[in-house]
Design a protein around this motif. Structure first.
Motif, PDB file in Angstrom:
ATOM      1  N   LEU A  50       0.766  -1.232   0.034  1.00 30.77           N
ATOM      2  CA  LEU A  50       0.069  -0.006   0.003  1.00 30.77           C
ATOM      3  C   LEU A  50       0.936   1.301  -0.112  1.00 30.77           C
ATOM      4  CD1 LEU A  50      -2.628  -1.156   2.824  1.00 30.77           C
ATOM      5  CD2 LEU A  50      -3.006  -0.838   0.062  1.00 30.77           C
ATOM      6  N   GLU A  51       0.296   2.522  -0.554  1.00 32.53           N
ATOM      7  CA  GLU A  51       1.134   3.721  -0.489  1.00 32.53           C
ATOM      8  C   GLU A  51       0.352   4.533   0.392  1.00 32.53           C
ATOM      9  OE1 GLU A  51       1.358   4.855  -4.544  1.00 32.53           O
ATOM     10  OE2 GLU A  51       2.822   3.352  -4.906  1.00 32.53           O
ATOM     11  N   PHE A  52       0.867   5.359   1.179  1.00 31.44           N
ATOM     12  CA  PHE A  52       0.453   6.263   2.183  1.00 31.44           C
ATOM     13  C   PHE A  52       0.455   7.781   1.702  1.00 31.44           C
ATOM     14  CE2 PHE A  52       0.415   8.971   6.177  1.00 31.44           C
ATOM     15  CZ  PHE A  52      -0.928   8.576   6.610  1.00 31.44           C
ATOM     16  N   ASP A  53      -0.676   8.409   1.867  1.00 27.45           N
ATOM     17  CA  ASP A  53      -0.764   9.796   1.319  1.00 27.45           C
ATOM     18  C   ASP A  53      -0.627  10.381   2.557  1.00 27.45           C
ATOM     19  OD1 ASP A  53      -1.705  12.458   0.779  1.00 27.45           O
ATOM     20  OD2 ASP A  53      -3.022  11.831  -0.685  1.00 27.45           O
ATOM     21  N   ASN A  54       0.423  11.214   2.803  1.00 33.67           N
ATOM     22  CA  ASN A  54       0.643  11.966   3.978  1.00 33.67           C
ATOM     23  C   ASN A  54      -0.391  13.245   4.117  1.00 33.67           C
ATOM     24  OD1 ASN A  54       2.902  10.687   5.268  1.00 33.67           O
ATOM     25  ND2 ASN A  54       4.314  11.509   3.732  1.00 33.67           N
ATOM     26  N   THR A  55      -0.835  13.843   2.984  1.00 34.31           N
ATOM     27  CA  THR A  55      -1.883  14.926   3.272  1.00 34.31           C
ATOM     28  C   THR A  55      -3.299  14.295   3.488  1.00 34.31           C
ATOM     29  OG1 THR A  55      -0.568  15.935   1.387  1.00 34.31           O
ATOM     30  CG2 THR A  55      -2.636  16.836   1.860  1.00 34.31           C
ATOM     31  N   ALA A  56      -3.723  13.381   2.964  1.00 36.77           N
ATOM     32  CA  ALA A  56      -5.309  12.711   3.257  1.00 36.77           C
ATOM     33  C   ALA A  56      -5.057  12.015   4.322  1.00 36.77           C
ATOM     34  CB  ALA A  56      -5.502  12.201   2.062  1.00 36.77           C
ATOM     35  N   TYR A  57      -3.994  11.328   4.697  1.00 38.97           N
ATOM     36  CA  TYR A  57      -3.897  10.371   5.733  1.00 38.97           C
ATOM     37  C   TYR A  57      -4.600   9.042   5.414  1.00 38.97           C
ATOM     38  CZ  TYR A  57      -1.906  13.831   8.640  1.00 38.97           C
ATOM     39  OH  TYR A  57      -1.103  14.802   9.040  1.00 38.97           O
ATOM     40  N   THR A  58      -4.578   8.716   4.041  1.00 43.34           N
ATOM     41  CA  THR A  58      -5.331   7.402   3.638  1.00 43.34           C
ATOM     42  C   THR A  58      -4.264   6.646   3.004  1.00 43.34           C
ATOM     43  OG1 THR A  58      -5.606   8.538   1.518  1.00 43.34           O
ATOM     44  CG2 THR A  58      -7.413   8.624   3.156  1.00 43.34           C
ATOM     45  N   TYR A  59      -4.560   5.302   2.784  1.00 42.09           N
ATOM     46  CA  TYR A  59      -3.966   4.338   2.073  1.00 42.09           C
ATOM     47  C   TYR A  59      -4.249   3.970   0.790  1.00 42.09           C
ATOM     48  CZ  TYR A  59      -1.040   3.269   6.138  1.00 42.09           C
ATOM     49  OH  TYR A  59      -0.195   3.455   7.271  1.00 42.09           O
ATOM     50  N   SER A  60      -3.679   3.759  -0.127  1.00 40.87           N
ATOM     51  CA  SER A  60      -4.230   3.206  -1.504  1.00 40.87           C
ATOM     52  C   SER A  60      -3.401   2.287  -2.118  1.00 40.87           C
ATOM     53  CB  SER A  60      -4.345   4.361  -2.375  1.00 40.87           C
ATOM     54  OG  SER A  60      -2.999   4.954  -2.762  1.00 40.87           O
ATOM     55  N   ASN A  61      -3.844   1.481  -3.209  1.00 49.32           N
ATOM     56  CA  ASN A  61      -3.105   0.590  -3.839  1.00 49.32           C
ATOM     57  C   ASN A  61      -1.872   1.065  -4.272  1.00 49.32           C
ATOM     58  OD1 ASN A  61      -4.729  -1.969  -3.543  1.00 49.32           O
ATOM     59  ND2 ASN A  61      -6.101  -0.626  -5.350  1.00 49.32           N
ATOM     60  N   ALA A  62      -0.601   0.129  -4.440  1.00 53.90           N
ATOM     61  CA  ALA A  62       0.525   0.616  -5.109  1.00 53.90           C
ATOM     62  C   ALA A  62       0.212   1.145  -6.590  1.00 53.90           C
ATOM     63  CB  ALA A  62       1.432  -0.586  -5.246  1.00 53.90           C
ATOM     64  N   THR A  63       1.070   2.008  -6.884  1.00 52.08           N
ATOM     65  CA  THR A  63       0.927   2.376  -8.233  1.00 52.08           C
ATOM     66  C   THR A  63       1.054   1.632  -9.285  1.00 52.08           C
ATOM     67  OG1 THR A  63       2.024   4.784  -7.559  1.00 52.08           O
ATOM     68  CG2 THR A  63       1.953   4.307  -9.899  1.00 52.08           C
ATOM     69  N   GLY A  64      -0.216   1.699 -10.178  1.00 47.38           N
ATOM     70  CA  GLY A  64      -0.171   0.621 -11.408  1.00 47.38           C
ATOM     71  C   GLY A  64      -0.924  -0.654 -10.958  1.00 47.38           C
ATOM     72  N   PRO A 114     -17.356 -10.128   0.316  1.00 48.68           N
ATOM     73  CA  PRO A 114     -15.934  -9.717   0.576  1.00 48.68           C
ATOM     74  C   PRO A 114     -15.279  -8.330   0.321  1.00 48.68           C
ATOM     75  CG  PRO A 114     -16.297 -11.125  -1.473  1.00 48.68           C
ATOM     76  CD  PRO A 114     -17.679 -10.620  -0.685  1.00 48.68           C
ATOM     77  N   TYR A 115     -14.188  -8.179   1.125  1.00 52.47           N
ATOM     78  CA  TYR A 115     -13.718  -6.755   1.348  1.00 52.47           C
ATOM     79  C   TYR A 115     -12.139  -6.877   0.956  1.00 52.47           C
ATOM     80  CZ  TYR A 115     -12.580  -8.162   5.866  1.00 52.47           C
ATOM     81  OH  TYR A 115     -12.101  -8.834   7.066  1.00 52.47           O
ATOM     82  N   ASP A 116     -11.526  -5.977   0.560  1.00 51.99           N
ATOM     83  CA  ASP A 116     -10.037  -5.752   0.737  1.00 51.99           C
ATOM     84  C   ASP A 116      -9.719  -5.641   1.947  1.00 51.99           C
ATOM     85  OD1 ASP A 116      -7.202  -5.180   0.552  1.00 51.99           O
ATOM     86  OD2 ASP A 116      -7.508  -3.731  -1.234  1.00 51.99           O
ATOM     87  N   TRP A 117      -9.145  -6.859   2.791  1.00 54.75           N
ATOM     88  CA  TRP A 117      -8.746  -6.617   4.159  1.00 54.75           C
ATOM     89  C   TRP A 117      -7.537  -5.954   4.507  1.00 54.75           C
ATOM     90  CZ3 TRP A 117      -4.098  -9.138   3.510  1.00 54.75           C
ATOM     91  CH2 TRP A 117      -3.945 -10.007   2.691  1.00 54.75           C
ATOM     92  N   ARG A 118      -6.895  -5.270   3.522  1.00 52.36           N
ATOM     93  CA  ARG A 118      -5.646  -4.574   3.502  1.00 52.36           C
ATOM     94  C   ARG A 118      -6.104  -3.206   4.156  1.00 52.36           C
ATOM     95  NH1 ARG A 118      -2.892  -3.710  -1.584  1.00 52.36           N
ATOM     96  NH2 ARG A 118      -5.114  -3.367  -2.044  1.00 52.36           N
ATOM     97  N   LEU A 119      -7.277  -2.684   3.859  1.00 51.55           N
ATOM     98  CA  LEU A 119      -7.790  -1.303   4.149  1.00 51.55           C
ATOM     99  C   LEU A 119      -9.055  -1.156   5.068  1.00 51.55           C
ATOM    100  CD1 LEU A 119      -8.273  -0.553   0.066  1.00 51.55           C
ATOM    101  CD2 LEU A 119      -6.304   0.141   1.682  1.00 51.55           C
TER     102      LEU A 119
END
Length: 136
Positions: A50-64, A114-119
């Protein structure tokens, strides 16, 4: 944990570019047959990252990378972790069989979300919306 599928964009570089050369979705979590390959484990780890957005304080999938649960709404997405090894990776299959035995019918009176258990839930708003729609 549920089954997760992934698709890798054509613009990906590094390890992921070596793993998957098209954007066709594939089994990311879990494919037991590929765990014996160090290269595959490295690809899986990078795709699950996962990638972390320091501004929004959220995680998202890796780029691509797009990671998503398999078979939302259907019980087959939670019965086992690897459909090619259902007995070895049984997850909720006993519960599903029991509910079917009690009279529930898959995709009629028996559903799974089912959900994305990483998030965390706040990083996965589509799951909440989709689950509410499934219930209503």
């Amino acid at each position: 944990q549920q089954q997760l599928h992934a698709s890798i964009s054509q613009n990906t570089s590094g390890t992921l570019a070596k793993c998957h050369n098209d954007s066709t979705p594939y089994d990311l979590w879990l494919d037991l047959s590929e765990l014996s390959s160090p290269e595959h484990v490295e690809c899986m780890n990078e795709a699950l990252g996962l990638e972390f957005d320091n501004t929004a304080y959220t995680y998202s999938n890796a780029t691509g990378v797009e990671v998503f649960p398999w078979a939302f709404g259907a019980v087959r997405g939670v019965e086992c972790l690897d459909p090619s090894h259902p007995n070895d990776t049984a997850y909720m299959s006993t519960l599903v069989r029991g509910l079917i035995g009690a009279g529930h019918a898959p995709n009629k009176t028996l559903f799974a979300a089912p959900y994305d258990w990483r998030l965390a839930p706040h990083n996965n708003p589509d799951w909440i919306t989709d689950t509410v729609a499934l219930i209503e």
